[in-house]
Design an enzyme around this catalytic site. Structure first.
Site, PDB file in Angstrom:
ATOM      1  N   ASP A   1     -10.746   2.168  -2.723  1.00 34.55           N
ATOM      2  CA  ASP A   1     -11.832   1.804  -1.697  1.00 34.55           C
ATOM      3  C   ASP A   1     -12.500   1.923  -1.785  1.00 34.55           C
ATOM      4  OD1 ASP A   1      -8.674   1.078  -1.055  1.00 34.55           O
ATOM      5  OD2 ASP A   1      -8.680   2.856   0.505  1.00 34.55           O
TER       6      ASP A   1
ATOM      7  N   ASP B   1       0.886  -1.060   0.188  1.00 31.71           N
ATOM      8  CA  ASP B   1       0.020   0.334   0.040  1.00 31.71           C
ATOM      9  C   ASP B   1       0.765   1.323  -0.427  1.00 31.71           C
ATOM     10  OD1 ASP B   1      -2.531   1.281   0.271  1.00 31.71           O
ATOM     11  OD2 ASP B   1      -3.660   0.351   2.344  1.00 31.71           O
TER      12      ASP B   1
HETATM   13  C1  GLA Z   1      -5.930   2.075   1.566  1.00 29.90           C
HETATM   14  C2  GLA Z   1      -5.927   0.625   1.340  1.00 29.90           C
HETATM   15  C3  GLA Z   1      -7.080   0.167   2.156  1.00 29.90           C
HETATM   16  C4  GLA Z   1      -6.649  -0.147   3.256  1.00 29.90           C
HETATM   17  C5  GLA Z   1      -6.422   0.503   4.277  1.00 29.90           C
HETATM   18  C6  GLA Z   1      -5.806  -0.185   5.597  1.00 29.90           C
HETATM   19  O1  GLA Z   1      -6.969   2.742   2.247  1.00 29.90           O
HETATM   20  O2  GLA Z   1      -6.633   1.408   0.692  1.00 29.90           O
HETATM   21  O3  GLA Z   1      -7.183  -1.002   1.171  1.00 29.90           O
HETATM   22  O4  GLA Z   1      -5.590  -1.336   3.053  1.00 29.90           O
HETATM   23  O5  GLA Z   1      -5.377   1.201   3.603  1.00 29.90           O
HETATM   24  O6  GLA Z   1      -5.233   1.062   6.449  1.00 29.90           O
END
Ligand code: GLA
Length: 709
Positions: free
Chosen positions: A509, A445
């Site tokens: 997301d 990420d």
């Molecule tokens: C980001 C990612 C999510 C999740 C969060 C965790 O927002 O896009 O899918 O992994 O971080 O903190």
């Protein structure tokens, strides 16, 4: 005299002029015969305009202000004292011509610069891939602010489709007429971004999925970018793309060189869909692409299930249910390392939290793998929270101007991976986690933009991007069986270059199935379904609070690389059974979905979105037809399919989706009353179409077409 080189793809040709000044592309479009190369060049020769300078500078691949090209210069830079700011290049060697590539070398002795352009167009595909390497052959530093490549487009390409977006609204299409003047898309965020994605399609007026001539353009780069589409006052159009460089970011010492990111272009006379399919097949043939022999594992991701609340017995039970519904991979998301009970601390301390995992991580890993599932783990390796052991020990490792107060994003700072010590630290900790535990998957990420990124006293986004690639490359090399996913607050890092190191992109997301219809359609412009992370979330979406039935949620997630991001421990027995049915259905169609040709259909109103996959031999197709809102008319239009074999006969039927729905009563057309559906030729399915029933808004159905021999 210029030499004219013609490269051919499957249906496209590129004509390059080399030898007289800077090399340029004279033609990029539908295939033309070799015998025409010289004559085309003469035929396209442009007369001089009144009141212009006495030559017309071409849209050179590296366009030249120094030759009198007044569009965006391909090189922007200078030497101490201001020299060499408008170079003018000449061929310095004969072109190297291979079957499907050309290498062109040029130099400007006066400016002390030289460049090499590599162009690839393979005969079996229609993607032109090209890049340039610039060398400082002078004896002082050369400060470089831009290195970009350009391609001309014909005047008839007068409409643009590009993409804006934001968190939870990635790949938002924007359709604009291409008038005189320039559209400039600059991304300074340090990742490919949600809002300034380096991709653009231009085409003839009204081009759509299956009609019109279309040119697609993408910069394969995960850092900053600059894309220009300009129509000059002399009528010419061109596209240009390159890395966006901050002032002082690149200083080439004598003898030093820099290579631009790869740029990708694709052309079709048969609409946008064909351009996307060209990009898809290009990616599919790269060695880094997931192998078609290994099915893309259905996964369960813990993020929207438990967030930071990691409790081993609960996670074990969640894994049990994941196995029950047929998931093949269990991805433990954010929250497993110390001091990570919310997003205010812990990033950088890449070891297991002894409070949450008193017996170590292997208790869970063993449980998961014991169920036959692969274990995946979340990392955000490029980041550090000020509240972490790492930051307390090395505050100097952040990618930040040390003379200014730090600006936080999601309570975190960027770690400077171009700093050798910081790089070694991250490599060591990730390597240790991957060595010590049976981890088969990493969700990588990256959740904040760069602000005043400074490395070694100068702007550092480029150095960071290169270090990121190095790190991913090193980890891929050390752990060849581990699969990496690219995530960046959803789809904030989606480009062809990150896909050399990763095998999945977390698209967004937003798991709201309605929003996903459009987000995934935008994503599919460049990327094929097997790279598209798509999850079934809970009944109520966590990012929009909208509620949807499982059929609608499943129908869209089903089309990508399927995952579940929902606390199935809260789901009813009936819901779990339906999830299991959905997973089974996905597995049944996975070989088709992950290898076939992606086809997006146009619709006359904005009430439906339809896209599907047609197998390479056109023997089978699966389309998801989604009603996204209420329509003006009470009866929907017949669905006109595309990309089928016109002469083949197909059995068309509806495929039931798990969950309530599917009872259409009197709105059911006659052909649907028969469970086996109706038999029609591909031609009729594409011309007359197939009448769908009346669907409620925010519901979907699947059309399954199989060839009958
Ligand atoms: C980001 C990612 C999510 C999740 C969060 C965790 O927002 O896009 O899918 O992994 O971080 O903190």
């Amino acid at each position: 005299m210029a030499e004219h080189l013609l490269l051919h793809g499957k249906t496209t040709s590129v004509l390059i002029a080399h030898g007289e000044g800077a090399p340029s592309v004279l033609y990029w479009g539908a295939k033309i015969p070799d015998a025409d190369a010289e004559a085309v060049a003469a035929a396209l020769d442009r007369p001089l305009a009144h009141a212009s300078i006495d030559i017309e500078a071409p849209v050179a691949l590296v366009s030249e202000l120094g030759s009198g090209f007044f569009g965006s210069p391909g090189i922007k830079g200078s030497r101490p004292g201001g020299g060499a700011w408008a170079p003018r290049f000449q061929a310095s060697a004969p072109p190297e011509v291979g079957d499907d590539h050309v290498t062109l070398r040029c130099a400007d002795e006066i400016a002390g610069l030289a460049y090499t352009i590599e162009l690839w167009l393979e005969s079996t595909r229609d993607v032109l891939a090209f890049r340039v390497t610039l060398a400082n052959t002078g004896d002082t530093d050369y400060s470089l602010g831009r290195l970009a490549l350009s391609l001309p487009l014909p005047t008839r390409a007068n409409e643009i489709l590009d993409f804006t977006g934001r968190w939870c609204d990635e790949f938002h299409p924007r359709r604009t007429p291409w008038e005189a003047g320039a559209i400039i898309n600059e991304n300074r965020r340090g990742r490919s971004s949600h809002d300034h994605v380096a991709v653009l399609f231009a085409g003839t007026e009204g081009f759509d999925e299956n009609h019109g001539e279309v040119w697609g353009f993408h910069l394969g780069w995960s850092g900053n970018s600059r894309l220009v589409a300009e129509r000059l006052s002399d009528g010419r159009r061109y596209l240009q793309a390159g890395e966006y460089l901050f002032p002082g970011e690149v200083e080439l010492a004598p003898g030093e060189e820099i290579t631009s990111p790869w740029l990708y272009g694709a052309h079709s006379v048969r609409g946008l869909g064909e351009v996307s399919r060209s990009f898809h097949s290009y990616l599919r043939d790269r060695a880094s692409h997931p192998s078609p022999d290994t099915p893309r594992k259905v996964l369960l991701n813990t993020w929207e299930a438990v967030y930071f609340k990691h409790d081993v017995p609960t996670l074990k039970r969640l894994a049990d249910v994941a196995a029950e519904v047929g998931a093949e991979r269990f991805v433990l998301d954010d929250g497993w390392f110390p001091n990570r009970n919310d997003d205010t601390g812990g990033l950088g301390d890449w070891w297991v939290d002894p409070a949450k995992y008193p017996n170590g991580l292997d208790e869970l890993v063993d449980h998961v793998t014991g169920l036959g599932l692969e274990f995946g783990l979340w990392f955000e390796p490029e980041m550090v929270n000020p509240d972490s052991e790492l930051y307390r020990a090395h505050p100097e490792w952040v990618l930040q101007d040390p003379d200014y107060p730090e600006i936080l994003g999601r309570n975190q700072l960027v770690l400077n991976l171009a700093n050798d010590d910081a790089y070694a630290y991250v490599l060591e900790h990730l390597d240790r986690m991957l060595t010590d535990h049976a981890i088969g998957y990493v969700k990588w990420d990256m959740n904040r933009d760069h602000v005043q990124p400074v490395h070694a006293g100068r702007a550092g986004t480029r150095a960071q991007t290169l270090a990121l690639y190095r790190l991913l490359d090193e980890l891929n090399g050390r752990h060849p069986d581990v699969e990496f996913e690219s995530c960046s607050s959803g789809g904030g890092r989606a480009d062809f270059e990150i896909l050399r190191y990763t095998k999945r992109i977390w698209t967004s997301d937003c798991n709201d199935a309605l929003e996903r219809q459009r987000i995934q359609r935008g994503f599919s412009m460049l990327f094929p379904p097997e790279l598209m992370g798509a999850h079934v979330g809970p009944h109520q979406s966590h990012t929009t609070r909208r509620t949807h039935g499982l059929g609608f949620r499943g129908a869209i997630a089903f089309m990508g690389h399927l995952g579940i991001e929902w606390n199935l421990l809260d789901a009813t027995e009936a819901e779990r059974k339906q999830v299991a049915e959905l997973v089974a259905l996905h597995k049944q169609f996975r070989p088709l979905l992950h290898s076939g040709d992606l086809v997006r259909l146009d619709s006359l109103d904005d009430a439906t979105l339809t896209q599907g996959v047609v197998s390479e031999d056109k023997g089978e197709a699966l389309f998801v037809y989604a009603r996204i809102n209420t329509a003006r008319s009470s009866i929907p239009d017949p669905v006109q399919f595309a990309h089928l074999d016109p002469d083949a006969r197909y059995q068309a039927r509806i495929l039931g989706l798990p969950g309530p729905g599917g009872e259409f009563g009197r709105t059911k057309p006659e052909w649907m009353r028969e469970p086996k559906g109706v038999e029609l030729s591909g031609r009729t399915l594409m011309r007359a179409g197939l009448q769908p029933p009346v669907l409620d808004p925010e519901s979907a159905l699947l059309f399954h077409l199989t060839r009958v021999d």
